[in-house]
Write a protein that holds these residues in place. Sequence first.
Motif, mmCIF file in Angstrom:
data_model
loop_
_atom_site.group_PDB
_atom_site.id
_atom_site.type_symbol
_atom_site.label_atom_id
_atom_site.label_comp_id
_atom_site.label_asym_id
_atom_site.label_seq_id
_atom_site.Cartn_x
_atom_site.Cartn_y
_atom_site.Cartn_z
ATOM 1 N N UNK A 1 0.880 -1.473 -0.143
ATOM 2 C CA UNK A 1 0.125 -0.207 -0.138
ATOM 3 C C UNK A 1 0.629 1.010 0.159
ATOM 4 N N UNK A 2 1.295 0.975 1.053
ATOM 5 C CA UNK A 2 2.770 2.097 0.942
ATOM 6 C C UNK A 2 3.636 2.346 -0.357
ATOM 7 N N UNK A 3 4.069 1.574 -1.548
ATOM 8 C CA UNK A 3 4.307 1.679 -2.576
ATOM 9 C C UNK A 3 3.519 1.943 -3.551
ATOM 10 N N UNK A 4 2.324 1.978 -3.432
ATOM 11 C CA UNK A 4 1.228 1.840 -4.478
ATOM 12 C C UNK A 4 0.317 3.701 -4.395
ATOM 13 N N UNK A 5 0.515 4.216 -2.975
ATOM 14 C CA UNK A 5 0.239 5.608 -3.035
ATOM 15 C C UNK A 5 1.027 6.746 -3.172
ATOM 16 N N UNK A 6 2.564 5.971 -3.052
ATOM 17 C CA UNK A 6 3.788 6.954 -3.515
ATOM 18 C C UNK A 6 3.500 6.735 -5.148
ATOM 19 N N UNK A 7 3.643 5.502 -5.960
ATOM 20 C CA UNK A 7 3.319 5.361 -7.308
ATOM 21 C C UNK A 7 2.338 6.276 -8.007
ATOM 22 N N UNK A 8 0.990 6.334 -7.438
ATOM 23 C CA UNK A 8 0.320 6.677 -8.221
ATOM 24 C C UNK A 8 -0.298 8.661 -7.309
ATOM 25 N N UNK A 9 0.421 8.411 -6.239
ATOM 26 C CA UNK A 9 0.436 9.837 -5.750
ATOM 27 C C UNK A 9 1.212 10.623 -5.852
ATOM 28 N N UNK B 1 -4.925 -3.367 7.185
ATOM 29 C CA UNK B 1 -3.368 -2.699 6.397
ATOM 30 C C UNK B 1 -2.151 -3.598 6.328
ATOM 31 N N UNK B 2 -1.835 -4.276 7.604
ATOM 32 C CA UNK B 2 -1.174 -5.357 7.289
ATOM 33 C C UNK B 2 -0.966 -6.228 5.904
ATOM 34 N N UNK B 3 -2.191 -6.838 5.696
ATOM 35 C CA UNK B 3 -2.010 -7.937 5.116
ATOM 36 C C UNK B 3 -2.301 -7.675 3.193
ATOM 37 N N UNK B 4 -2.892 -6.440 3.279
ATOM 38 C CA UNK B 4 -3.216 -5.978 1.411
ATOM 39 C C UNK B 4 -2.205 -5.943 0.595
ATOM 40 N N UNK B 5 -2.024 -6.899 -0.535
ATOM 41 C CA UNK B 5 -1.196 -7.605 -1.663
ATOM 42 C C UNK B 5 -0.882 -6.556 -2.371
ATOM 43 N N UNK B 6 -0.805 -7.039 -3.563
ATOM 44 C CA UNK B 6 -0.109 -5.685 -4.489
ATOM 45 C C UNK B 6 -1.673 -4.860 -5.528
ATOM 46 N N UNK B 7 -2.336 -6.085 -5.758
ATOM 47 C CA UNK B 7 -3.530 -6.137 -6.649
ATOM 48 C C UNK B 7 -4.620 -5.232 -5.671
ATOM 49 N N UNK B 8 -5.141 -5.424 -4.035
ATOM 50 C CA UNK B 8 -5.559 -4.137 -3.430
ATOM 51 C C UNK B 8 -4.705 -3.603 -3.155
ATOM 52 N N UNK B 9 -4.012 -3.281 -2.781
ATOM 53 C CA UNK B 9 -3.582 -2.197 -2.936
ATOM 54 C C UNK B 9 -3.429 -1.236 -3.937
ATOM 55 N N UNK C 1 -5.765 -1.064 -5.744
ATOM 56 C CA UNK C 1 -7.079 -0.321 -6.606
ATOM 57 C C UNK C 1 -7.246 0.495 -5.055
ATOM 58 N N UNK C 2 -6.749 0.262 -4.115
ATOM 59 C CA UNK C 2 -6.883 1.695 -3.289
ATOM 60 C C UNK C 2 -6.357 2.685 -3.190
ATOM 61 N N UNK C 3 -5.150 2.657 -3.898
ATOM 62 C CA UNK C 3 -4.534 3.904 -4.254
ATOM 63 C C UNK C 3 -5.751 4.867 -4.989
ATOM 64 N N UNK C 4 -5.946 4.221 -6.068
ATOM 65 C CA UNK C 4 -6.240 4.951 -7.047
ATOM 66 C C UNK C 4 -7.430 5.445 -6.563
ATOM 67 N N UNK C 5 -8.421 5.289 -5.571
ATOM 68 C CA UNK C 5 -9.534 5.678 -5.486
ATOM 69 C C UNK C 5 -9.123 6.612 -4.526
ATOM 70 N N UNK C 6 -8.271 7.287 -4.291
ATOM 71 C CA UNK C 6 -7.252 8.881 -3.027
ATOM 72 C C UNK C 6 -8.432 9.988 -3.453
ATOM 73 N N UNK C 7 -8.084 9.885 -5.122
ATOM 74 C CA UNK C 7 -8.585 11.961 -5.497
ATOM 75 C C UNK C 7 -10.203 11.589 -5.157
ATOM 76 N N UNK D 1 4.224 0.020 -11.921
ATOM 77 C CA UNK D 1 5.194 1.152 -11.196
ATOM 78 C C UNK D 1 5.567 1.010 -9.769
ATOM 79 N N UNK D 2 4.525 0.612 -8.802
ATOM 80 C CA UNK D 2 4.638 0.395 -7.567
ATOM 81 C C UNK D 2 6.259 0.234 -7.464
ATOM 82 N N UNK D 3 5.890 -1.494 -7.611
ATOM 83 C CA UNK D 3 7.968 -2.183 -7.576
ATOM 84 C C UNK D 3 8.817 -1.121 -6.931
ATOM 85 N N UNK D 4 8.386 -0.146 -8.029
ATOM 86 C CA UNK D 4 9.788 0.849 -8.029
ATOM 87 C C UNK D 4 9.462 1.944 -6.943
ATOM 88 N N UNK D 5 8.555 2.287 -6.666
ATOM 89 C CA UNK D 5 8.682 2.991 -5.866
ATOM 90 C C UNK D 5 9.432 3.123 -5.129
#
Length: 231
Positions: A74-82, A184-192, A194-200, A223-227
């Motif tokens: 989730x941390x990586x997904x949010x950084x990648x998205x936002x 939140x501790x157990x979220x996988x890449x797919x779930x993370x 999709x949560x990240x793109x909700x934020x706007x 992209x999140x693997x590179x965040x």
Amino acid sequence: MRFFGRTLKRLFIILFLLLVAYQLWIFAWVLWWKWNPPRETNFMEIRLAELRQKNPQAQLKYQWVPYEKISSNLKRAVVASEDDKFMEHSGFDWDGIEYALKKNQRKGKKVAGGSTITQQLAKNLFLSPSRSYVRKLEEAVITVMLETLWDKHRILEVYLNVVEWGSGVFGAEAGARKHYGQSAATLGEYQAARMAVLLPSPRRFEKSLPNYVVEHAESVQERMRYSAIPR
């Protein structure tokens, strides 16, 4: 005429002192929240008031969890998205701001933001969703405070814990339990992703994701693997 001039001068002094007092009040809270979890933010107060207009008994869903109990996905997904330059900038992504301005100018309306995670956190903690030059100026001042007093670890930790993830739903823990029925501790890449793109627009997309948002989530997942994120 002299009386009017003296009155005007006193008025400016009073306004200046009030402004300084307000900034010191914000500074004190920023310092306190460096070590203590926020119990409530200005955004939370606004959303709760809106919900209670329809249901006086409405309550927010909000549960603080430490940084270590939020999935790295989730941390990586949010950084990648936002804010993919989160670890590099000092609160403002000037390239992102320039790109957003040019894109909005081409479209003739606001279609891109350019705000960093730190700027969004400043807005969530103290300000409102309304748009004005005064609010943006105050947001910039608070952003400087956050980047000066907190490290990136704390900024991301607080952001993930107070950001809105649905109607009356705040923070990664409440968001993960609402959308996926797990912590939140157990979220996988797919779930993370999709949560990240909700934020706007978390309330707009909480029930279903349009195709373009799904495509964005797939891009974020790639992209999140590179965040880069704080340890």
